[in-house]
Design an enzyme around this catalytic site. Structure first.
Site, PDB file in Angstrom:
ATOM      1  N   LEU A   1    -100.601   8.395 -75.229  1.00 57.85           N
ATOM      2  CA  LEU A   1     -99.891   8.075 -73.852  1.00 57.85           C
ATOM      3  C   LEU A   1     -98.969   6.819 -74.146  1.00 57.85           C
ATOM      4  CD1 LEU A   1    -102.957   7.985 -71.785  1.00 57.85           C
ATOM      5  CD2 LEU A   1    -101.322   9.742 -71.826  1.00 57.85           C
ATOM      6  N   CYS A   2     -97.694   7.084 -73.469  1.00 57.02           N
ATOM      7  CA  CYS A   2     -96.811   6.104 -73.466  1.00 57.02           C
ATOM      8  C   CYS A   2     -97.168   4.547 -73.034  1.00 57.02           C
ATOM      9  CB  CYS A   2     -95.525   6.546 -72.468  1.00 57.02           C
ATOM     10  SG  CYS A   2     -94.402   5.163 -72.172  1.00 57.02           S
TER      11      CYS A   2
END
Length: 242
Positions: A134-135
């Protein structure tokens, strides 16, 4: 104030992932082909995972809608957040030596400060990866943090000198990503989408000197977005290309 550069401010909407990505690309085409600058804010009609352009589609999460972005970076779980898209033509007055990742994040930081929310930008050398996918677990220079947690991140495409930059402001934790606290969990403040959108637009106008003019989508942009959604962002050929 005649002679001031004008950037369109489009209506804030909620839409599925394929629609949102198609609309963002339609704005990039308007910047490239018609030298039109645009800003829009939007939300997602259902929790949606957007994969970065280079990610494998096997990284998607079962039971969560997903789409592949036209920009790079890590996956984002879009749920209780505000997303923006800034599309600019090439050259002056739209670009200065300061890159837009830093510049727009400065604008967002100033807007959040108006709600009593203090953020800190990740500096060069402070990059860290806190998770594999996830960013918001990957902190890169210019990202905004609160108490060490990333709450704002953005990504770009820059064809032929034009720019399409879109990014996410994490307002509250999603049940699909419970390890990521949002602004509300970190500060006790929930900046509502309409007010936050308005204040960011005001701060952008103040920072740039541009006129932000409320406008609607053109018929050509609506046609382009509908074609992109049908032929690209809603299809397996694009989404499962990697």
């Amino acid at each position: 104030m005649s002679g001031m550069p004008t950037c369109r401010l489009l209506p804030t909407t909620a839409a599925p992932g394929a629609t949102n990505m198609a609309l963002d690309e339609a704005l990039l085409r308007s910047a490239l082909e018609h030298q039109v600058a645009s800003l829009r804010f939007y939300t997602w009609s259902e929790p949606t995972l957007s994969l970065g352009y280079f990610q494998k589609h096997a990284d998607r999460r079962p039971g969560v809608a997903w789409v592949r972005r036209p920009t790079g970076g890590d996956a984002i779980l879009h749920d209780d957040e505000l997303t923006y898209c800034l599309a600019l033509p090439a050259g002056p007055p739209w670009h200065t030596p300061e890159g837009w990742l830093c510049r727009f994040h400065h604008v967002i930081a100033a807007a959040l400060r108006g709600f009593g929310i203090e953020t800190r930008a990740v500096a060069c050398g402070e990059e860290q990866r806190l998770g594999p996918l996830l960013c918001f677990q990957h902190q890169t220079p210019a990202d905004l943090r609160i108490d060490g947690h990333k709450v704002v991140g953005s990504a770009q495409r820059r064809p032929r000198g034009a720019l399409m930059q879109h990014g996410s402001i994490l307002l509250r934790t999603s049940r699909h990503a419970p390890s990521l606290p949002g602004i509300t969990e970190l500060t006790g403040v929930y900046p509502a989408v309409p007010e936050l959108s308005r204040v960011i637009a005001d701060e952008l106008a103040k920072d740039t000197g541009w006129t932000l003019e409320p406008a609607d989508w053109t018929d050509d942009e609506r046609r382009t977005a509908a074609e992109l959604e049908r032929d690209k962002y809603a299809g397996a050929e694009w989404n499962e290309k990697r």
